[in-house]
Write a protein that holds these residues in place. Sequence first.
Motif, PDB file in Angstrom:
ATOM      1  N   PHE A 233      32.236  18.166 -27.111  1.00 33.32           N
ATOM      2  CA  PHE A 233      33.451  18.976 -27.004  1.00 33.32           C
ATOM      3  C   PHE A 233      34.382  18.509 -25.887  1.00 33.32           C
ATOM      4  N   LEU A 234      33.997  17.439 -25.182  1.00 33.38           N
ATOM      5  CA  LEU A 234      34.861  16.877 -24.152  1.00 33.38           C
ATOM      6  C   LEU A 234      35.615  15.674 -24.714  1.00 33.38           C
ATOM      7  N   PRO A 235      36.798  15.388 -24.206  1.00 31.49           N
ATOM      8  CA  PRO A 235      37.560  14.245 -24.732  1.00 31.49           C
ATOM      9  C   PRO A 235      36.826  12.931 -24.452  1.00 31.49           C
ATOM     10  N   PRO A 236      36.888  11.980 -25.371  1.00 31.92           N
ATOM     11  CA  PRO A 236      36.177  10.715 -25.193  1.00 31.92           C
ATOM     12  C   PRO A 236      36.642   9.925 -23.978  1.00 31.92           C
ATOM     13  N   THR A 237      37.827  10.244 -23.481  1.00 35.84           N
ATOM     14  CA  THR A 237      38.354   9.554 -22.290  1.00 35.84           C
ATOM     15  C   THR A 237      37.820  10.153 -20.985  1.00 35.84           C
ATOM     16  N   SER A 238      37.055  11.226 -21.096  1.00 45.83           N
ATOM     17  CA  SER A 238      36.525  11.906 -19.915  1.00 45.83           C
ATOM     18  C   SER A 238      35.545  11.005 -19.162  1.00 45.83           C
ATOM     19  N   ASN A 239      35.622  11.003 -17.823  1.00 42.90           N
ATOM     20  CA  ASN A 239      34.648  10.267 -17.012  1.00 42.90           C
ATOM     21  C   ASN A 239      33.247  10.820 -17.203  1.00 42.90           C
ATOM     22  N   PHE A 240      33.173  12.096 -17.504  1.00 45.49           N
ATOM     23  CA  PHE A 240      31.899  12.758 -17.807  1.00 45.49           C
ATOM     24  C   PHE A 240      31.240  12.072 -19.008  1.00 45.49           C
TER      25      PHE A 240
ATOM     26  N   PHE B 249      35.368   8.930 -10.147  1.00 48.18           N
ATOM     27  CA  PHE B 249      34.130   8.792 -10.921  1.00 48.18           C
ATOM     28  C   PHE B 249      34.391   7.928 -12.149  1.00 48.18           C
ATOM     29  N   THR B 250      35.271   6.977 -11.999  1.00 47.34           N
ATOM     30  CA  THR B 250      35.660   6.110 -13.092  1.00 47.34           C
ATOM     31  C   THR B 250      34.563   5.092 -13.405  1.00 47.34           C
ATOM     32  N   GLU B 251      34.704   4.448 -14.549  1.00 42.51           N
ATOM     33  CA  GLU B 251      33.761   3.388 -14.922  1.00 42.51           C
ATOM     34  C   GLU B 251      33.743   2.282 -13.870  1.00 42.51           C
ATOM     35  N   GLU B 252      34.924   1.952 -13.351  1.00 38.50           N
ATOM     36  CA  GLU B 252      35.014   0.897 -12.332  1.00 38.50           C
ATOM     37  C   GLU B 252      34.274   1.293 -11.060  1.00 38.50           C
ATOM     38  N   ALA B 253      34.434   2.550 -10.635  1.00 37.87           N
ATOM     39  CA  ALA B 253      33.767   3.018  -9.421  1.00 37.87           C
ATOM     40  C   ALA B 253      32.255   3.025  -9.594  1.00 37.87           C
ATOM     41  N   ARG B 254      31.789   3.410 -10.783  1.00 33.45           N
ATOM     42  CA  ARG B 254      30.354   3.447 -11.022  1.00 33.45           C
ATOM     43  C   ARG B 254      29.778   2.028 -11.074  1.00 33.45           C
ATOM     44  N   LEU B 255      30.488   1.114 -11.733  1.00 32.60           N
ATOM     45  CA  LEU B 255      30.022  -0.276 -11.807  1.00 32.60           C
ATOM     46  C   LEU B 255      29.898  -0.871 -10.413  1.00 32.60           C
ATOM     47  N   GLU B 256      30.868  -0.586  -9.563  1.00 30.74           N
ATOM     48  CA  GLU B 256      30.804  -1.089  -8.190  1.00 30.74           C
ATOM     49  C   GLU B 256      29.590  -0.518  -7.465  1.00 30.74           C
TER      50      GLU B 256
ATOM     51  N   GLY C 271      28.331   3.251  -2.457  1.00 32.46           N
ATOM     52  CA  GLY C 271      29.499   3.499  -3.285  1.00 32.46           C
ATOM     53  C   GLY C 271      29.531   4.943  -3.742  1.00 32.46           C
ATOM     54  N   ARG C 272      29.871   5.159  -4.984  1.00 32.34           N
ATOM     55  CA  ARG C 272      30.069   6.527  -5.495  1.00 32.34           C
ATOM     56  C   ARG C 272      28.774   7.291  -5.679  1.00 32.34           C
ATOM     57  N   LEU C 273      27.647   6.590  -5.862  1.00 29.94           N
ATOM     58  CA  LEU C 273      26.407   7.242  -6.264  1.00 29.94           C
ATOM     59  C   LEU C 273      25.325   7.156  -5.196  1.00 29.94           C
ATOM     60  N   GLU C 274      24.364   8.068  -5.314  1.00 28.39           N
ATOM     61  CA  GLU C 274      23.178   8.040  -4.454  1.00 28.39           C
ATOM     62  C   GLU C 274      21.994   7.534  -5.272  1.00 28.39           C
TER      63      GLU C 274
END
Length: 331
Positions: A251-258, A210-217, A170-173
Amino acid sequence: MIAAILLRKTSRNSPRKEAFAKAKAMITKMNKEFYALLMDKTDFPQEAKQELLESADSLMKAGQEEALDGAVEFFYENDFSIGQVQPFIEEIADKIEKSPYTVWLLFLMEAAVPVRDMFREEGIEEQIFWDTFADLRFKVLECKEIHDVWGNFVSFWYPIFYSRDIVKLGRLEFENDVYDEDVPYEKNGYTVKKGDKVKSIHIPSSGEPFTEEARLESYKKAYEFFKEGLQGKPLVCQCHSWLLNPEYAKFLPPTSNFVSFQHDFDIVRQENTEEFGDDWRLFGKDCKKPVSELPERTSMQRAFKNYFLNGGRPGVGMGILIFDGEKIVNK
């Protein structure tokens, strides 16, 4: 048995004699057809494919085919040592009048031939091989951005790909690793001790969501892939990255995928660094400019530039994630 090789990790630099024994018989002469196939399967830009195949032709015309084959065999025989291979790569590059970065990429593609065969022997579906070695495309784009060369300038990162200690799901290694913190980690009834086997998570610059859904998958795919070796236990992952520095989340918005990615982990350690070693990932070829001259093309660039202009320090964080196949259980 699926993923058996990937579960035998002791440490990144441990001898891999069993891998070499299998791979040596599979190493063939320079395989330009495989280069083309790998670049097609992993979506290399057309310009990069043309340049790299032309460079392969130049290498063959210069009589350096055996030199490249020998470098690959030497690499496998010497515990995947990039440092020991480097003189061969530089000599080949000099003789064909190409950048060493270009020759490194040809070398890395050639060295991948036996890995594909070994994945097949282990019963791992071929798409996982292509997904894993798509990392070469991510890095070729970075090399073009930073050095204006179709090649690879981070060859030191790749031994784990040939010892088969990393796989993209998926998205991660996910890399075979061990927990090396002196203090045991304890949370919600789970304990991780120094020396315990874990998976280190890496975030390739693939451009995928890099969304929460993509990471969960991705976590679910990793759990299923390693399930046999887990023997009913949860999947324990660690991540040591600039992305997990808690200061950046301020300093990043709470909605950030980061920021959302940080929330996947229990941060166990934070450390400041003298330099922002990952600046090139964020600012590309402009990364070494004075802070006041850094680009502001994206909201992320603007946020980090402002942070550093106001005296913010770079740093990294170390986090733990424990996944039971459905959810993160240590948060």
